[in-house]
Design an enzyme around this catalytic site. Sequence first.
Site, PDB file in Angstrom:
ATOM      1  N   GLY A 355       0.739  -1.223   0.002  1.00  0.00           N
ATOM      2  CA  GLY A 355      -0.041   0.049   0.158  1.00  0.00           C
ATOM      3  C   GLY A 355       0.878   1.226   0.033  1.00  0.00           C
ATOM      4  N   GLU A 378       7.293  10.780 -28.258  1.00  0.00           N
ATOM      5  CA  GLU A 378       8.479  10.390 -29.088  1.00  0.00           C
ATOM      6  C   GLU A 378       8.225   9.204 -29.789  1.00  0.00           C
ATOM      7  OE1 GLU A 378      11.395  12.275 -29.046  1.00  0.00           O
ATOM      8  OE2 GLU A 378      11.243  13.676 -27.336  1.00  0.00           O
TER       9      GLU A 378
HETATM   10  P1  TGC Z   1       8.308   8.066 -43.958  1.00  0.00           P
HETATM   11  O1  TGC Z   1       7.660   7.820 -45.123  1.00  0.00           O
HETATM   12  O2  TGC Z   1       8.823   6.826 -43.088  1.00  0.00           O
HETATM   13  O3  TGC Z   1       9.558   9.032 -43.829  1.00  0.00           O
HETATM   14  C1  TGC Z   1       9.306  10.441 -44.255  1.00  0.00           C
HETATM   15  C2  TGC Z   1      10.685  11.055 -44.792  1.00  0.00           C
HETATM   16  O4  TGC Z   1      11.396  11.081 -43.532  1.00  0.00           O
HETATM   17  C3  TGC Z   1      12.771  10.189 -43.575  1.00  0.00           C
HETATM   18  N1  TGC Z   1      12.807   9.896 -42.268  1.00  0.00           N
HETATM   19  C4  TGC Z   1      13.833   9.814 -41.575  1.00  0.00           C
HETATM   20  N2  TGC Z   1      14.756  10.853 -41.639  1.00  0.00           N
HETATM   21  C5  TGC Z   1      15.646  11.282 -40.745  1.00  0.00           C
HETATM   22  N3  TGC Z   1      15.470  10.647 -39.539  1.00  0.00           N
HETATM   23  C6  TGC Z   1      14.510   9.519 -39.220  1.00  0.00           C
HETATM   24  N4  TGC Z   1      14.519   8.920 -38.129  1.00  0.00           N
HETATM   25  C7  TGC Z   1      13.717   9.326 -40.132  1.00  0.00           C
HETATM   26  N5  TGC Z   1      12.620   8.532 -40.348  1.00  0.00           N
HETATM   27  C8  TGC Z   1      12.156   8.626 -41.705  1.00  0.00           C
HETATM   28  C9  TGC Z   1      12.148   9.102 -44.608  1.00  0.00           C
HETATM   29  O5  TGC Z   1      13.480   8.653 -45.233  1.00  0.00           O
HETATM   30  C10 TGC Z   1      11.552   9.876 -45.737  1.00  0.00           C
HETATM   31  O6  TGC Z   1      12.274  10.786 -46.239  1.00  0.00           O
HETATM   32  P2  TGC Z   1      11.858  11.129 -47.813  1.00  0.00           P
HETATM   33  O7  TGC Z   1      13.190  11.937 -48.317  1.00  0.00           O
HETATM   34  O8  TGC Z   1      11.644  10.028 -48.606  1.00  0.00           O
HETATM   35  O9  TGC Z   1      10.638  12.129 -47.764  1.00  0.00           O
HETATM   36  O10 TGC Z   1       7.336   8.704 -42.946  1.00  0.00           O
HETATM   37  P3  TGC Z   1       5.572   8.180 -42.516  1.00  0.00           P
HETATM   38  O11 TGC Z   1       4.704   9.310 -42.693  1.00  0.00           O
HETATM   39  O12 TGC Z   1       5.586   6.892 -43.204  1.00  0.00           O
HETATM   40  O13 TGC Z   1       5.956   7.952 -40.923  1.00  0.00           O
HETATM   41  C11 TGC Z   1       6.940   7.182 -40.272  1.00  0.00           C
HETATM   42  C12 TGC Z   1       6.700   7.011 -38.811  1.00  0.00           C
HETATM   43  C13 TGC Z   1       5.235   6.489 -38.523  1.00  0.00           C
HETATM   44  C14 TGC Z   1       7.742   6.377 -38.377  1.00  0.00           C
HETATM   45  C15 TGC Z   1       7.081   8.452 -38.263  1.00  0.00           C
HETATM   46  O14 TGC Z   1       6.291   9.593 -38.938  1.00  0.00           O
HETATM   47  C16 TGC Z   1       6.860   8.640 -36.601  1.00  0.00           C
HETATM   48  O15 TGC Z   1       7.983   8.447 -36.088  1.00  0.00           O
HETATM   49  N6  TGC Z   1       5.707   8.693 -35.883  1.00  0.00           N
HETATM   50  C17 TGC Z   1       5.731   8.900 -34.652  1.00  0.00           C
HETATM   51  C18 TGC Z   1       5.572  10.638 -34.419  1.00  0.00           C
HETATM   52  C19 TGC Z   1       6.580  10.913 -33.279  1.00  0.00           C
HETATM   53  O16 TGC Z   1       7.220  10.309 -32.774  1.00  0.00           O
HETATM   54  N7  TGC Z   1       6.059  12.278 -32.576  1.00  0.00           N
HETATM   55  C20 TGC Z   1       6.915  12.691 -31.616  1.00  0.00           C
HETATM   56  C21 TGC Z   1       6.322  14.094 -31.481  1.00  0.00           C
HETATM   57  S1  TGC Z   1       7.635  15.261 -30.343  1.00  0.00           S
HETATM   58  C22 TGC Z   1       7.266  14.546 -28.853  1.00  0.00           C
HETATM   59  O17 TGC Z   1       6.499  13.638 -28.517  1.00  0.00           O
HETATM   60  C23 TGC Z   1       8.237  15.123 -27.826  1.00  0.00           C
HETATM   61  S2  TGC Z   1       7.920  14.660 -26.310  1.00  0.00           S
HETATM   62  C24 TGC Z   1       9.184  15.417 -25.574  1.00  0.00           C
HETATM   63  C25 TGC Z   1       9.424  15.341 -24.048  1.00  0.00           C
HETATM   64  O18 TGC Z   1       8.791  15.893 -23.394  1.00  0.00           O
HETATM   65  O19 TGC Z   1      10.363  14.500 -23.771  1.00  0.00           O
HETATM   66  P1  FAD Z   2      -2.191   8.383 -31.931  1.00  0.00           P
HETATM   67  O1  FAD Z   2      -1.262   8.593 -32.859  1.00  0.00           O
HETATM   68  O2  FAD Z   2      -3.710   8.597 -31.934  1.00  0.00           O
HETATM   69  O3  FAD Z   2      -2.196   6.928 -31.426  1.00  0.00           O
HETATM   70  C1  FAD Z   2      -3.141   6.375 -30.531  1.00  0.00           C
HETATM   71  C2  FAD Z   2      -2.981   4.635 -30.672  1.00  0.00           C
HETATM   72  O4  FAD Z   2      -3.029   4.193 -31.987  1.00  0.00           O
HETATM   73  C3  FAD Z   2      -1.572   4.510 -29.932  1.00  0.00           C
HETATM   74  O5  FAD Z   2      -1.476   3.175 -29.322  1.00  0.00           O
HETATM   75  C4  FAD Z   2      -0.830   4.090 -31.274  1.00  0.00           C
HETATM   76  O6  FAD Z   2       0.264   3.191 -31.410  1.00  0.00           O
HETATM   77  C5  FAD Z   2      -1.827   3.581 -32.091  1.00  0.00           C
HETATM   78  N1  FAD Z   2      -1.483   3.678 -33.711  1.00  0.00           N
HETATM   79  C6  FAD Z   2      -1.543   4.881 -34.278  1.00  0.00           C
HETATM   80  N2  FAD Z   2      -1.107   4.621 -35.409  1.00  0.00           N
HETATM   81  C7  FAD Z   2      -0.848   3.039 -35.631  1.00  0.00           C
HETATM   82  C8  FAD Z   2      -0.633   2.397 -36.788  1.00  0.00           C
HETATM   83  N3  FAD Z   2      -0.395   2.749 -38.052  1.00  0.00           N
HETATM   84  N4  FAD Z   2      -0.363   1.067 -36.292  1.00  0.00           N
HETATM   85  C9  FAD Z   2      -0.715   0.627 -35.209  1.00  0.00           C
HETATM   86  N5  FAD Z   2      -1.060   1.339 -33.979  1.00  0.00           N
HETATM   87  C10 FAD Z   2      -1.102   2.862 -34.511  1.00  0.00           C
HETATM   88  N6  FAD Z   2       4.467  16.173 -29.325  1.00  0.00           N
HETATM   89  C11 FAD Z   2       5.123  17.148 -29.712  1.00  0.00           C
HETATM   90  O7  FAD Z   2       5.218  17.450 -30.914  1.00  0.00           O
HETATM   91  N7  FAD Z   2       6.136  17.894 -28.892  1.00  0.00           N
HETATM   92  C12 FAD Z   2       6.074  17.693 -27.670  1.00  0.00           C
HETATM   93  O8  FAD Z   2       6.628  18.282 -26.792  1.00  0.00           O
HETATM   94  C13 FAD Z   2       5.247  16.675 -26.903  1.00  0.00           C
HETATM   95  N8  FAD Z   2       5.093  16.417 -25.669  1.00  0.00           N
HETATM   96  C14 FAD Z   2       4.453  15.557 -25.179  1.00  0.00           C
HETATM   97  C15 FAD Z   2       4.120  15.463 -23.859  1.00  0.00           C
HETATM   98  C16 FAD Z   2       3.092  14.713 -23.261  1.00  0.00           C
HETATM   99  C17 FAD Z   2       3.076  14.662 -21.746  1.00  0.00           C
HETATM  100  C18 FAD Z   2       2.434  13.881 -24.216  1.00  0.00           C
HETATM  101  C19 FAD Z   2       1.552  12.712 -23.641  1.00  0.00           C
HETATM  102  C20 FAD Z   2       2.658  13.653 -25.624  1.00  0.00           C
HETATM  103  C21 FAD Z   2       3.656  14.766 -26.108  1.00  0.00           C
HETATM  104  N9  FAD Z   2       3.707  14.605 -27.474  1.00  0.00           N
HETATM  105  C22 FAD Z   2       4.517  15.822 -27.970  1.00  0.00           C
HETATM  106  C23 FAD Z   2       2.803  14.070 -28.295  1.00  0.00           C
HETATM  107  C24 FAD Z   2       3.330  12.750 -28.638  1.00  0.00           C
HETATM  108  O9  FAD Z   2       4.283  12.775 -29.455  1.00  0.00           O
HETATM  109  C25 FAD Z   2       2.153  11.777 -29.190  1.00  0.00           C
HETATM  110  O10 FAD Z   2       1.270  11.797 -27.926  1.00  0.00           O
HETATM  111  C26 FAD Z   2       2.339  10.662 -29.778  1.00  0.00           C
HETATM  112  O11 FAD Z   2       3.347  10.754 -30.808  1.00  0.00           O
HETATM  113  C27 FAD Z   2       1.284   9.924 -30.131  1.00  0.00           C
HETATM  114  O12 FAD Z   2       0.234  10.787 -30.661  1.00  0.00           O
HETATM  115  P2  FAD Z   2      -1.347  10.495 -30.205  1.00  0.00           P
HETATM  116  O13 FAD Z   2      -1.312  10.962 -28.651  1.00  0.00           O
HETATM  117  O14 FAD Z   2      -2.203  11.489 -31.220  1.00  0.00           O
HETATM  118  O15 FAD Z   2      -1.802   8.921 -30.585  1.00  0.00           O
END
Ligand code: TGC
Ligand code: FAD
Length: 399
Positions: A355, A378
């Site tokens: 707890g 991320e």
């Molecule tokens: P895809 O077609 O795979 O790629 C598009 C273009 O990007 C290139 N590429 C990369 N380049 C550099 N570094 C990488 N890691 C790369 N990954 C892909 C790729 O070659 C391509 O280039 P080009 O020249 O052919 O156009 O893209 P997609 O649209 O199919 O998406 C792929 C996917 C799903 C893996 C990607 O979009 C993804 O990683 N989604 C997750 C989104 C995400 O991580 N969001 C994070 C937001 S920031 C955040 O959460 C901050 S929290 C911070 C905190 O508080 O600590």
């Molecule tokens: P969604 O994309 O809607 O996903 C919902 C669910 O569907 C997940 O389980 C996911 O895995 C699943 N899913 C989606 N697509 C697929 C697929 N193709 N196949 C299988 N499963 C799938 N973003 C920024 O840009 N900058 C920031 O500083 C930042 N800070 C953040 C801080 C906090 C506290 C939080 C919670 C989020 C932050 N984010 C930031 C956003 C974060 O990166 C997103 O929440 C994350 O990328 C997921 O997007 P979403 O929440 O819209 O979920």
Amino acid sequence: MNSSPKSLKQDLFDGVDFLDIDDLLTEEHKLIRASIRDFVKKEISPYIEDWAQRAYFPSDIVKKFGEVGAFGPQIPEAYGGGGLDYIAYGLIMQEIERGDSGMRSTASVQGSLVMYPIYKFGSEEQRMKYLPKLASGEMLGCFGLTEPDHGSNPSGMVTNFKDMGDHYLLNGAKMWISNSPQADIAVVWAKNEEGRIHGLIVERGMEGFTTPETHNKWSLRASCTGELVFDNVKVPKENLLPGKSGLGAPLMCLDSARFGIAWGAIGAAMDCYESARKYALERIQFGKPIASFQLVQKKLAEMLTEITKAQLLAWKVGKMLNEGKAKTVHISMAKRNNVEMALNIAREARQIHGGMGITGEYPIMRHMMNLESVITYEGTHDIHLLILGNEITGIQAFK
Ligand code: TGC
Ligand code: FAD
């Protein structure tokens, strides 16, 4: 207003290193780790429970992070960064996240998601204007990629800008943005009229730019999160990052931040493990310390094994980054594995504390709730699995 916790707890953390992984570190790495560990013991551990309980972001931590070198350790010294390698960067994130994932968020967003794109894709004028102030904590930044309808799929973003001749006109909204309510600048990813993604530096005070805070989070309560809203914001042309366009630009920044998270999660896991180990030795049930029961020992033995595996994974990816050999898939494996490992350890540690594990007397529940965000931001746990699946099979399963 700063906090005044009822009782300041003493933090006696001394690391977890079962396999002598310190042997893989340089003397400089160990000195840097020691200085950040001391910083966390003085500036974070005594206050963090209180901050998290009150959902309070201590804005004075920003300057302190700057002073201790937590912002942009991997950015060259010429721009105010630390000029350190990726393992040093990882160790800094590990120590800060041992204190709290939300505190690590503040540091990793500033270093990897704000300073890194300005350094990597910015003009020399942009670098000189922003990087030293971001490094010192004089300025706080945030990173706007996620939108209300585009999280895992950022390429679908609708935030856009038009070329108006002498400036750009920015419209749209970003959601879930760490640091946004307190940030002085935002690195914002938006599409131009051709649908190409670019980075823009948007400054607080620009007309039409607001940063409403997101309230009622049960996770990362000591980190501030909010939106970025752009209503016909006039952005000077010199604020466009000229060095790279396309989704690859923000994804490169994410590689750096995700690597930091792979290390940070080890810090949270170590804190949970150490708390559980001590509690198990002290807590008496059935006339014995609960540490004497096999089921508790199993939990502790598995925690230590998983932490050790995670340390090796993070170290190896760091080494590959230092050598320019690491790919996104390596970083995805490390982020995905290590965050899940930390979350599992937090859950097991919570059980060992019985707890008491749900109270703020111990750090467990806070770490567990924080890690629920870390496993989603991320790139979600499943998105990283699909990145690995794509590498293994050559078949893209996102769409
Ligand atoms: P895809 O077609 O795979 O790629 C598009 C273009 O990007 C290139 N590429 C990369 N380049 C550099 N570094 C990488 N890691 C790369 N990954 C892909 C790729 O070659 C391509 O280039 P080009 O020249 O052919 O156009 O893209 P997609 O649209 O199919 O998406 C792929 C996917 C799903 C893996 C990607 O979009 C993804 O990683 N989604 C997750 C989104 C995400 O991580 N969001 C994070 C937001 S920031 C955040 O959460 C901050 S929290 C911070 C905190 O508080 O600590
Ligand atoms: P969604 O994309 O809607 O996903 C919902 C669910 O569907 C997940 O389980 C996911 O895995 C699943 N899913 C989606 N697509 C697929 C697929 N193709 N196949 C299988 N499963 C799938 N973003 C920024 O840009 N900058 C920031 O500083 C930042 N800070 C953040 C801080 C906090 C506290 C939080 C919670 C989020 C932050 N984010 C930031 C956003 C974060 O990166 C997103 O929440 C994350 O990328 C997921 O997007 P979403 O929440 O819209 O979920």
